[in-house]
Design a protein around this motif. Structure first.
Motif, PDB file in Angstrom:
ATOM      1  N   VAL A  43     -64.571 -45.907  13.131  1.00  0.00           N
ATOM      2  CA  VAL A  43     -65.153 -45.648  11.934  1.00  0.00           C
ATOM      3  C   VAL A  43     -66.119 -46.679  11.695  1.00  0.00           C
ATOM      4  O   VAL A  43     -67.709 -46.487  11.728  1.00  0.00           O
ATOM      5  N   VAL A  44     -65.644 -47.848  11.490  1.00  0.00           N
ATOM      6  CA  VAL A  44     -66.625 -49.138  11.052  1.00  0.00           C
ATOM      7  C   VAL A  44     -67.714 -49.197  12.327  1.00  0.00           C
ATOM      8  O   VAL A  44     -68.644 -49.530  12.081  1.00  0.00           O
ATOM      9  N   ARG A 103     -70.430 -46.880  12.272  1.00  0.00           N
ATOM     10  CA  ARG A 103     -71.120 -47.182  11.143  1.00  0.00           C
ATOM     11  C   ARG A 103     -72.131 -48.472  11.326  1.00  0.00           C
ATOM     12  O   ARG A 103     -73.417 -48.506  10.866  1.00  0.00           O
ATOM     13  N   LEU A 104     -71.679 -49.540  11.902  1.00  0.00           N
ATOM     14  CA  LEU A 104     -72.414 -50.680  12.203  1.00  0.00           C
ATOM     15  C   LEU A 104     -73.486 -50.360  13.365  1.00  0.00           C
ATOM     16  O   LEU A 104     -74.626 -50.858  13.187  1.00  0.00           O
ATOM     17  N   ARG A 127     -74.953 -47.523  13.656  1.00  0.00           N
ATOM     18  CA  ARG A 127     -75.901 -46.774  13.210  1.00  0.00           C
ATOM     19  C   ARG A 127     -77.039 -47.537  12.406  1.00  0.00           C
ATOM     20  O   ARG A 127     -77.942 -46.970  12.031  1.00  0.00           O
ATOM     21  N   THR A 128     -76.686 -48.529  12.010  1.00  0.00           N
ATOM     22  CA  THR A 128     -77.619 -49.444  11.395  1.00  0.00           C
ATOM     23  C   THR A 128     -78.820 -49.973  12.387  1.00  0.00           C
ATOM     24  O   THR A 128     -79.715 -50.278  12.041  1.00  0.00           O
ATOM     25  N   ASP A 166     -79.481 -44.887  16.026  1.00  0.00           N
ATOM     26  CA  ASP A 166     -79.172 -44.219  14.676  1.00  0.00           C
ATOM     27  C   ASP A 166     -79.186 -42.774  15.153  1.00  0.00           C
ATOM     28  O   ASP A 166     -78.414 -41.737  14.843  1.00  0.00           O
ATOM     29  N   PRO A 216     -71.722 -39.641  13.042  1.00  0.00           N
ATOM     30  CA  PRO A 216     -70.273 -39.937  12.307  1.00  0.00           C
ATOM     31  C   PRO A 216     -69.272 -38.938  12.604  1.00  0.00           C
ATOM     32  O   PRO A 216     -69.557 -37.681  12.610  1.00  0.00           O
ATOM     33  N   SER A 257     -62.734 -39.457   9.510  1.00  0.00           N
ATOM     34  CA  SER A 257     -61.658 -40.557   9.750  1.00  0.00           C
ATOM     35  C   SER A 257     -60.559 -39.562  10.443  1.00  0.00           C
ATOM     36  O   SER A 257     -59.782 -40.010  11.296  1.00  0.00           O
TER      37      SER A 257
END
Length: 316
Positions: free
Chosen positions: A156-157, A160-161, A163-164, A169, A174, A177
């Motif tokens: 998950v982390v 998220r990273l 997609r920055t 992106d 996403p 979880s």
């Protein structure tokens, strides 16, 4: 059908090319082959259900039999040199059910991380045992559950990273979880069940039942994960067998280890064919899934700049 026939032809060719080793394996382990095949099919089914989790979270709800058929199509394609054939089979079947290239790509990437991550976690005791002995393997085995608990959170982390990054992106989506947790535990169970077929062979060839459990189950996870990264070789042919023989060297003489590895190749190939055949018949009777919805209730659309599908993931 042409691509499927091509995959079947290469699968047959790989078995014929190793017919001497295959014949020896069947001669020594023939009575155990049906039971080992049951474990191999059960493991493949669990793998497909794990693979289904991120895919249906991003696209359409799908029955287990359809997921098995879609996953097993890629399993047959991996026997053809190159990585495109499994992609062709899977994306064509997926497109007929309303799953877009973007959805398939995003789910494929996530599951590749799930599969390799769980394979590394399950394989940790084998690596520890090979380098530091049986005691280290037992200690590493105790750490496996903790690694499987942490893995979904890391994924998950990581998403998220990633997609920055602006360029990524639009190519990543996403996934909740809980979906990743189910995928991880189903995949871990599939490694354990599938590795059981190798353990049966090893015990039949004289290995200690308790002492060979970790080298077989954990060694199978390591060998399959690493050989799947060698994309120039169809289904890691030869690479996985060599790694399995190294893992089994601690519990079997070299000749018996080679026989067990050859029998494993045959059992897994037969499981791929059986799973695809059953999944195809069952999915044809039931029809394709309908409706493409994302976890929030909306519809995910395909991006024009979708990323290419990654190489084959491990098939357990």
């Amino acid at each position: 059908m042409t691509v499927l026939a091509l995959c079947a032809g290469f699968l047959l060719r790989s078995l014929v090319r190793d017919r001497a080793a295959t014949g020896e394996a069947l001669g020594q382990l023939g009575p155990l082959f049906p039971l080992s095949l049951v474990l191999a099919v059960a493991g493949l089914w669990l793998t497909a259900l794990s693979w289904r989790e991120p895919l249906q979270a991003l696209s359409v709800p799908m029955r287990g039999t359809f997921a098995v058929r879609l996953f097993a199509a890629g399993a047959l394609g991996k026997y053809v040199p190159g990585v495109m054939w499994s992609i062709v089979l899977q994306t064509r079947l997926a497109a007929g059910s309303g799953i877009t290239v973007f959805q398939f790509t995003a789910a494929f990437g996530l599951y590749a991380a799930v599969s390799l991550g769980t394979g590394a976690a399950i394989g940790l005791p084998a690596l520890a045992g090979y380098g530091y002995g049986a005691g280290a393997a037992v200690v590493a085995a105790a750490l496996v559950p903790a690694a499987l608990v942490v893995l979904p959170r890391l994924l998950v982390v990581a998403v998220r990273l990633l997609r920055t990054v602006k360029a990524l992106d639009r190519r990543l989506a996403p996934v909740p979880s809980p979906v990743l947790r189910r995928a991880v535990w189903l995949c871990a169970l599939s490694w354990a069940v599938t590795g059981g077929h190798l353990w049966l062979f090893a015990v039949a060839l004289g290995a200690d039942p308790l002492g060979s459990l970790l080298p077989c189950v954990c060694g199978f996870a390591v060998a399959t994960s690493l050989s799947s990264l060698v994309v120039v070789v169809p289904d890691g042919l030869g690479v996985r067998e060599a790694l399995l023989a190294v893992s089994l060297a601690s519990v079997l003489p070299p000749a018996e280890a080679a026989v067990a590895a050859a029998a494993s190749r045959l059992a897994l190939a037969a499981a791929d064919v059986l799973a695809f055949g059953y999944g195809s018949l069952a999915a044809r009777r039931a029809g394709p899934p309908a409706g493409a919805a994302d976890p929030a209730g909306g519809r995910i659309t395909e991006h024009a700049s979708a990323a290419p599908v990654p190489p084959d993931i491990p098939s357990t």
